[in-house]
Write an enzyme that holds these catalytic residues in place. Structure first.
Site, PDB file in Angstrom:
ATOM      1  N   LYS A   1     -17.288  -0.917   6.385  1.00 51.67           N
ATOM      2  CA  LYS A   1     -17.660  -2.027   5.533  1.00 51.67           C
ATOM      3  C   LYS A   1     -19.175  -2.189   5.357  1.00 51.67           C
ATOM      4  O   LYS A   1     -19.663  -2.443   4.255  1.00 51.67           O
ATOM      5  CB  LYS A   1     -17.089  -3.240   6.272  1.00 51.67           C
TER       6      LYS A   1
ATOM      7  N   PHE B   1     -10.996  -7.124  14.697  1.00 53.23           N
ATOM      8  CA  PHE B   1      -9.949  -7.616  13.809  1.00 53.23           C
ATOM      9  C   PHE B   1      -9.666  -6.577  12.725  1.00 53.23           C
ATOM     10  O   PHE B   1     -10.578  -6.092  12.059  1.00 53.23           O
ATOM     11  CB  PHE B   1     -10.398  -8.939  13.172  1.00 53.23           C
TER      12      PHE B   1
ATOM     13  N   GLU C   1       0.817  -1.222   0.000  1.00 48.60           N
ATOM     14  CA  GLU C   1       0.000   0.000   0.000  1.00 48.60           C
ATOM     15  C   GLU C   1       0.853   1.276   0.000  1.00 48.60           C
ATOM     16  O   GLU C   1       0.418   2.308  -0.511  1.00 48.60           O
ATOM     17  CB  GLU C   1      -0.959   0.018   1.194  1.00 48.60           C
TER      18      GLU C   1
ATOM     19  N   MET D   1      24.339   9.214   1.415  1.00 51.82           N
ATOM     20  CA  MET D   1      24.166  10.486   2.115  1.00 51.82           C
ATOM     21  C   MET D   1      24.527  10.338   3.592  1.00 51.82           C
ATOM     22  O   MET D   1      25.136  11.229   4.188  1.00 51.82           O
ATOM     23  CB  MET D   1      22.734  10.991   1.949  1.00 51.82           C
TER      24      MET D   1
END
Ligand SMILES: Cc1ncc(C[n+]2csc(CCOP(=O)(O)OP(=O)(O)O)c2C)c(N)n1
Lengths: 197, 587
Positions: free
Chosen positions: B185, B135, B72, B495
């Site tokens: 949901k 959950f 994601e 870096m």
């Protein structure tokens, strides 16, 4: 009120979670809230907050600008330097057996406080006034033995005609309204930031 | 054995639908119809338990092309790259609740810090389960509160279309940013009559100032007319408001040299008589000299953060007047206190100022700047037989010819990419400037390619940052997103190594990246071509092969592990103290 204390008045959408957003924003900018009150107004879509933060003026300006960025904040005013009426309510439970009550009652009288409850061992006093008055009142009753204190935090509004109100254009939500940013703009100008026309 | 997974699009229940006003449909369909009406054409997403009703109905909306990412975080960076490349359009992300939503956090912050519009739609557990530690429940609104422009928890289906409309409006207007919509949901599967709020969104508490105050604009023009040594710095705000033409016009008319922030790279044609270069911590010496030596500094669409100012009191302390133009009033005066603040859209404000200023040429100031350009050029040290990163980037830019989009990652590669930037055209250098998120470049470049398929897209990264999100190679292949990946491999966190050498007492600690995969084999595993070289004379050939290959491909350039970013203002020092490359070796 101490010099490192700024008082902000806010009108916010009466939505769940707004208090959290406002207080988080202040915390995230590294500022400390010393008092915060919130309640509904005559318009039930709007809540009013009074927040005292422990910062100087420049930081308060930054807080105002950051808070304006929260979509649910409708109006803010830094009222620290304005002529205002500010009140705080305090309940204080004082140990007071019969013997030394008369002196305590004199203090109650002077501060126009009330006796909210009387017991055999203690009394609950109720007093309202500016933050300073509340502090002084507490100082004076301290020698009697304070058992418990509950303070409401400050609520405040401007004296006279000025004030923090939504104009008629602000009514309702959603379609068709243009925010009246006039007062907000004046504040921002005062804070050294100019806004567009 | 090969396993064939059948595409669902041919299956029942995937016939394209048309949803009209008043049709009774599910919340998921309402959401998707709203996205269609917001003219969304791409969604970067990943399914899971709390958004499966959305995915159930998605195949019925063929206009909404869904790109299945492999993590994601990748979805948020892709949507971010997409939005940056489209300029003005929000990127859209789907993720499930709990871990899915939490994986979006870094990408949300990355987009928000750089004012990129995203609408992130997370599934949430069912309304009745919210608050029970169900959950995969996470408090997405709470977790993202300080890194979004706004967020909504949908509490009733009635409000869904209004929320979607407001989300796109808020994300894309004013100072753009991220809006999260957390959609439980059960509401996704609840049936309701579809109603599209067609009227424009107006929120009483949100009305960004876009037009600059005319008085202030006149005052700005006056200050410019009076200035003998003006200097302008352009930030990402100039690109967001597409003010490049107005900037050029103003600069040329009033003889104002222009430099830029890292995020403002690509606001102004490099090589122009009046062009400076990047400013600040790792900016060009001559830009910093100009900022220090000017009598009027104009900052446009930038925040003046510590990477620009270095030590705050070293930033232009002698400058008589500072004009700060930004659409976000909270940025003005936050770090640097201007004499003239102007809140407004950069394009409008610069355009108006340009109309008012007197045309002039400041020959002696330009001569002075030319002298600084000679004294403090952007340069690097060559070493015989050791490939320098700049050899690669210079050649890449030569091939790009001011046309290709370059997305840089974070670290030395990012700064080298910005310092050797040589474009005459605008808006084509993208990077994570505010958050500095390693792993941004590769997924972002995939989003860029999706947004601008006609453009060649280069992704420049260190091997450290690339491996942070390299699982998106699968997405690139799956979607055939033709991105050319340039890995500058110095076998270390470059870096960090440089900082440790110079500012942390020379102790190299936790920077060794030996054991990075064999990138040629990695590419092979994904079935894409790859090249590797450590030779200067092979660079051009490799880059040309990449350019000619139609499809994603990768090249690993083994570069000098000791190469440093120069100039640099040592940590804790001020703008005048920039340190330049010492040139003796190999010259
Ligand atoms: C997610 C994340 N973690 C850590 C850092 C700190 N950091 C900044 S630059 C850098 C080194 C990057 O190394 P590499 O990707 O190999 O690029 P190079 O500097 O060598 O070009 C690190 C660790 C960061 N910016 N982002």
């Amino acid at each position: 009120m101490s010099t490192r204390h700024r008082l902000l008045s806010l009108l916010v959408e009466n939505h769940p979670g707004v208090l959290n957003k406002v207080s988080s924003m202040i915390r995230r900018r590294g500022m400390n809230i010393t008092s915060l009150t919130v309640g509904e107004t005559d318009d039930d879509s709007v809540s009013r907050m009074t927040i005292a933060i422990d910062v100087g003026r420049a930081q308060a300006d930054q807080a105002v600008k950051q808070l304006y960025k929260l979509i649910e904040v409708v109006k803010i005013s830094d009222i620290t330097e304005d002529p205002i009426v500010d009140r705080e309510l305090v309940l204080v439970k004082v140990a007071a057996s019969r013997g030394d009550r008369s002196e305590l009652l004199q203090i109650v009288e002077i501060f126009k406080a009330k006796i909210a409850d009387v017991g055999t061992e203690s009394m609950v006093l109720e007093m309202s006034g500016s933050e300073d008055q509340v502090e002084t009142f507490l100082e004076l009753v301290r020698p009697f033995g304070i058992r418990e204190v509950a303070r409401s935090g400050t609520v405040a509004m401007a004296r006279g005609r000025d004030g923090l109100r939504l104009s008629s254009k602000h009514q309702g939500r959603g379609a068709g309204q243009q925010p009246d940013l006039e007062a907000a703009d004046q504040k921002r100008r005062a804070a050294g930031v100019l806004v567009g026309d | 054995m090969t396993v064939q997974v059948t595409s669902t699009t041919a299956l029942n229940g995937a016939t394209p639908v048309v949803i009209n006003e008043g049709d009774v449909v599910t919340g998921a369909e309402i959401l998707l119809e709203c996205l269609r009406r917001e003219k969304v054409d791409t969604i970067f997403g990943y399914p899971g338990g709390a958004n499966l009703w959305i995915y159930r109905h998605l195949p019925k909306f063929p206009d909404l092309h869904h790109i299945l990412v492999r993590h994601e975080q990748g979805a948020t960076h892709m949507a971010d790259g997409y939005a940056r490349a489209k300029r003005g359009t929000a990127g859209v992300v789907f993720a499930t609740s709990g871990p899915g939503a939490l994986n979006c956090v870094t990408g949300i912050a990355t987009a928000q810090y750089d004012s990129t519009p995203l609408v992130v739609i997370t599934g949430q557990v069912a309304t009745v389960a919210v608050g029970t530690d169900a959950f995969q429940e996470s408090d997405v609104i709470g977790v993202t509160m300080s890194i979004v422009k706004h967020s909504y928890l949908v509490q009733d289906i009635d409000s869904l279309p209004r929320i979607v409309r407001e989300a796109f409006h808020i994300a894309t207007t004013g100072r753009p940013g991220v809006v999260v919509i957390d959609l439980p949901k059960d509401i996704q599967n609840q049936k309701h009559a579809f109603h599209w709020p067609a009227e424009p969104v107006r929120l009483r508490s949100y009305n960004p100032t876009t037009k600059g105050n005319p008085l202030q604009i006149r005052r700005a023009a006056q200050l410019i007319d009076e200035a003998k040594r003006p200097c302008l710095l352009a930030g990402r705000g100039v690109l967001i408001s597409q003010a490049e033409d107005e900037l050029l016009e103003l600069s040329r008319r009033a003889s104002i040299p222009v430099g830029w922030t890292l995020l403002g790279t690509g606001t102004y044609p490099v090589g122009d008589e009046l062009s400076l270069h990047m400013v600040g911590f790792m900016g060009a010496g001559y830009t910093n000299k100009s900022v220090l030596g000017c009598d009027l500094l104009i900052m446009v669409g930038m925040r003046a953060d510590d990477r620009v100012t270095t030590k705050i009191d070293s930033f232009a302390p002698q400058v008589e007047n500072i004009i700060h133009i930004d659409i976000d009033p909270a940025e003005i005066g936050k770090n640097v206190r201007p004499t003239l603040p102007i809140v407004g859209d950069a394009r409008h404000v610069l355009g108006e100022i340009a109309k008012l200023v007197q045309p002039k040429r400041l020959d002696s100031w330009i001569t002075q700047i030319d002298r600084w350009k000679e004294e403090h050029p952007i340069r690097y040290r060559t070493k015989t037989g050791v490939l320098q990163p700049q050899d690669v980037l210079k050649e890449m830019y030569r091939l790009c010819d001011s046309e290709a989009i370059v997305v840089a990652d974070v670290g030395q590669n990012q700064i080298w990419g910005a310092l050797w930037w040589d474009y005459r055209t605008s808006g084509l250098y993208l990077n994570s400037g505010g958050a500095g998120t390693m792993g941004f470049a590769f997924p972002a470049s995939l989003g860029v390619k999706r947004a601008r398929p006609e453009k060649t897209v280069w992704c420049v990264a260190g091997e450290g940052g690339f491996v942070m999100t390299m699982q998106e190679l699968a997405t690139a292949v799956h979607e055939n997103l033709d991105v050319k990946i340039v890995i500058l491999n110095n076998y270390c966190l470059g870096m960090v190594r440089q900082f440790q050498d110079d500012y942390y007492e020379g102790v190299r600690s936790a920077i060794d990246l030996h054991g990075a995969p064999d990138f040629l084999k990695l590419a092979d595993a994904y079935g894409i071509p790859a090249w590797r070289t450590d030779r200067v004379d092979e660079v051009a050939g490799v880059l040309r092969s990449m350019q000619e290959h139609p499809g994603p491909c990768l090249a690993e350039f083994i570069i000098d592990p000791e190469a440093n970013v120069r100039p640099i203002v040592p940590l804790g020092s001020g703008l005048p103290d920039f340190v330049e490359e010492i040139m003796e070796e190999g010259m």
